[in-house]
Design a protein around this motif. Structure first.
Motif, PDB file in Angstrom:
ATOM      1  N   MET A 166     -12.599-101.223 -35.432  1.00 42.22           N
ATOM      2  CA  MET A 166     -12.358-100.256 -34.362  1.00 42.22           C
ATOM      3  C   MET A 166     -13.607-100.163 -33.503  1.00 42.22           C
ATOM      4  N   THR A 167     -13.417-100.214 -32.195  1.00 42.14           N
ATOM      5  CA  THR A 167     -14.533-100.049 -31.265  1.00 42.14           C
ATOM      6  C   THR A 167     -14.388 -98.732 -30.518  1.00 42.14           C
ATOM      7  N   PHE A 168     -15.524 -98.099 -30.248  1.00 38.45           N
ATOM      8  CA  PHE A 168     -15.553 -96.886 -29.425  1.00 38.45           C
ATOM      9  C   PHE A 168     -16.399 -97.175 -28.188  1.00 38.45           C
ATOM     10  N   ALA A 169     -15.758 -97.167 -27.017  1.00 36.50           N
ATOM     11  CA  ALA A 169     -16.462 -97.349 -25.746  1.00 36.50           C
ATOM     12  C   ALA A 169     -16.280 -96.090 -24.913  1.00 36.50           C
ATOM     13  N   MET A 170     -17.268 -95.769 -24.083  1.00 33.44           N
ATOM     14  CA  MET A 170     -17.222 -94.517 -23.340  1.00 33.44           C
ATOM     15  C   MET A 170     -16.247 -94.570 -22.175  1.00 33.44           C
ATOM     16  N   HIS A 171     -16.419 -95.550 -21.287  1.00 36.17           N
ATOM     17  CA  HIS A 171     -15.615 -95.625 -20.073  1.00 36.17           C
ATOM     18  C   HIS A 171     -14.815 -96.933 -20.043  1.00 36.17           C
ATOM     19  N   PRO A 172     -13.705 -96.953 -19.301  1.00 35.36           N
ATOM     20  CA  PRO A 172     -13.053 -98.231 -19.060  1.00 35.36           C
ATOM     21  C   PRO A 172     -14.049 -99.161 -18.350  1.00 35.36           C
ATOM     22  N   ASP A 173     -14.329-100.254 -18.906  1.00 34.91           N
ATOM     23  CA  ASP A 173     -15.255-101.345 -18.543  1.00 34.91           C
ATOM     24  C   ASP A 173     -16.474-101.379 -19.468  1.00 34.91           C
TER      25      ASP A 173
END
Length: 509
Positions: A166-173
């Motif tokens: 599972m990855t957690f990214a803040m914003h789309p892109d």
């Protein structure tokens, strides 16, 4: 003379007709489906604004109240092969009906919970209906297409029963710019199953759906097979920190991350830099919140306030982007057969082009130097430290716990004392806040029935798992050869027609 002129004109008109019958390029030549929506009739058991469904604009939508049905119909002369449905808000429960020309129901089935879905039309179907079975239902697109490839549609799986990572990214892109090597290497190449969590998708209405679509397109390029999950947290620029930092906190991230980890049960978790890559305060909050969530997810005494009760889950490893300890460098330059020979780095570069709202206004770029997509550090482990030089995020993870069943060749695990989770203090924001005024809200023009507010809380996606679809079969692009043959045929017809004209003129003389 007049009759001669009439015959000449008639012959030329015949030639033009014959030439017009040849499909130079276009939908059939390049495999792209023709949009037939203009030839269809839109309706329903409520007031329908068809222009909002056909305008290719993410800034307009048609609400459908629970229990109401939206329809698109066509006659025998319109060769509709599929109907493309795009949700404005998060996908909600709905039922899809197909009817024949007499109004008889040919099929009735639950719709898939995807932002974009493609309804394959039966040969006898002349009308498709979509009934909303839940509140907060709004569609920004409903198109009828002929045979071929439909733009912006990717056959994602809605969810997985259990994720490998599972990855957690803040914003789309951000999933591309900083985590973009993970999906090509572990999902596309290795065949593992991942979940991409995009936190900040509560944006001005004009950009909200557009940014989500950009992320869907980019994720597909990277090789992700399961639709990303959009958390619905607010997007707060750097210079708004003083005014709005209380609306996005480490505790907010921790409670959400614990819930998602327990829902999808990944073996390995990856997230962004504790220093926020280029210093973005929301990136810092995200990384710190995920770091704190990992041990709490395994603690049966902890239940996130405001979320459904969930069963504990132990994550085996946590990797943080650019983390200074226990460093790992991913091989981002080798060709990946499953991505048509692109490397992970090239795939990330291509995926970033799917974010035009961002590429046009900033100088961010995919890099192997500054904010390198290859560099991570092991911040938490229950299975032992990594072996130097192996550079595999799944080293020491039991292959039996993974969907693919195997991992890359790695040395046999050795008994290594399990370190305590390493918590690095989150640096204070270095930006100098400046006075700002809150941007006015943009009202979405939608059909006025029962008011449906924009969700203000995070979306807790828990749709029923479905089987992953088969990957799309590559289609050979022979459009250039076809076009040359057709042009050649057209020229022959034209020469024959001209020869006929000359013979008639000569005979008249």
């Amino acid at each position: 003379m007049q009759r001669k002129t009439q015959k000449v004109v008639g012959l030329f008109l015949a030639v033009l007709f014959l030439l017009g019958a040849f499909p130079y390029g276009g939908a059939a030549a390049d495999g792209t489906a023709e949009n037939l929506s203009a030839k269809c009739k839109y309706g329903g058991d409520f007031t329908v604004h068809a222009d909002r469904l056909k305008d290719a604009d993410f800034d307009s939508a048609q609400r459908v109240s629970k229990g109401k049905t939206l329809t698109v119909a066509w006659d025998d002369s319109v060769p509709v092969a599929s109907v493309f449905l795009s949700f404005y808000y998060a996908p909600v429960a709905h039922t899809v009906f197909q009817y024949d020309g007499g109004g008889n129901v040919l099929s009735e089935e639950a719709g898939v919970l995807l932002y974009n879905s493609l309804i394959e039309v039966l040969p006898e179907t002349r009308k498709v209906g979509i009934r909303a079975d839940a509140d907060d239902c709004a569609f920004c697109s409903l198109y009828a297409y002929g045979a071929g490839t439909v733009e912006d549609y990717h056959p994602f799986a809605p969810t997985v029963d259990k994720a490998d990572y599972m990855t957690f990214a803040m914003h789309p892109d951000d999933d591309v710019l900083f985590l973009g090597a993970i999906y090509p290497l572990y999902e596309a190449e290795r065949g593992l199953s991942g979940m991409s969590m995009i936190m900040s998708t509560k944006l001005p209405e004009k950009l909200q759906r557009q940014r989500r679509q950009e992320d869907l397109n980019g994720a597909w390029v990277l090789g992700l097979k399961t639709q990303p999950v959009f958390g619905g947290f607010p997007d707060i620029p750097q210079n708004y920190y003083d005014k709005f930092h209380h609306t996005f906190t480490v505790d907010d991230v921790t409670r959400y991350a614990v819930t998602m980890i327990r829902t999808y049960r990944p073996e390995v978790v990856m997230t962004q830099d504790l220093n926020g890559e280029y210093g973005h305060w929301q990136h810092k909050v995200l990384a710190q919140g995920v770091l704190e969530a990992i041990p709490l997810a395994a603690d049966p005494s902890y239940q996130p306030k405001g979320y459904p009760t969930t069963e504990p889950w132990e994550v085996k490893k946590l990797y943080i982007h650019l983390y200074v300890e226990n460093r790992l460098t991913l091989d981002v330059n080798r060709p990946i057969a499953e991505l048509n020979g692109m490397s992970a780095f090239e795939a990330a570069q291509t995926a970033f082009l799917c974010h035009p709202s961002q590429t046009k206004k900033n100088n961010h770029h995919v890099s192997t130097t500054e904010y390198s997509i290859a560099e991570f550090g092991l911040a938490y482990t229950t299975v032992g430290e990594d072996t130097p030089g192996v550079n595999d995020m799944f080293e020491h993870v039991d292959p039996a716990s993974l969907s693919a069943g195997v991992t890359a060749a790695t040395p046999e695990p050795t008994e290594v004392p399990t370190p305590e989770p390493t918590e690095a203090p989150m640096p204070e924001p270095t930006d100098t806040p400046i006075p700002v005024t809150e941007a006015p809200k943009t009202e979405m023009p939608i059909e006025e029935e029962t008011p449906v507010p924009v969700p203000t809380e995070t979306e807790a996606p828990t749709p029923a798992p479905t089987a992953e679809p088969e990957p799309p079969v590559p289609v050979e692009n022979d459009s250039s050869v076809t076009t040359l043959l057709l042009i050649g045929g057209g020229l022959i017809v034209l020469l024959l027609a001209l020869l006929a004209v000359l013979l008639i003129v000569r005979k008249r003389r």
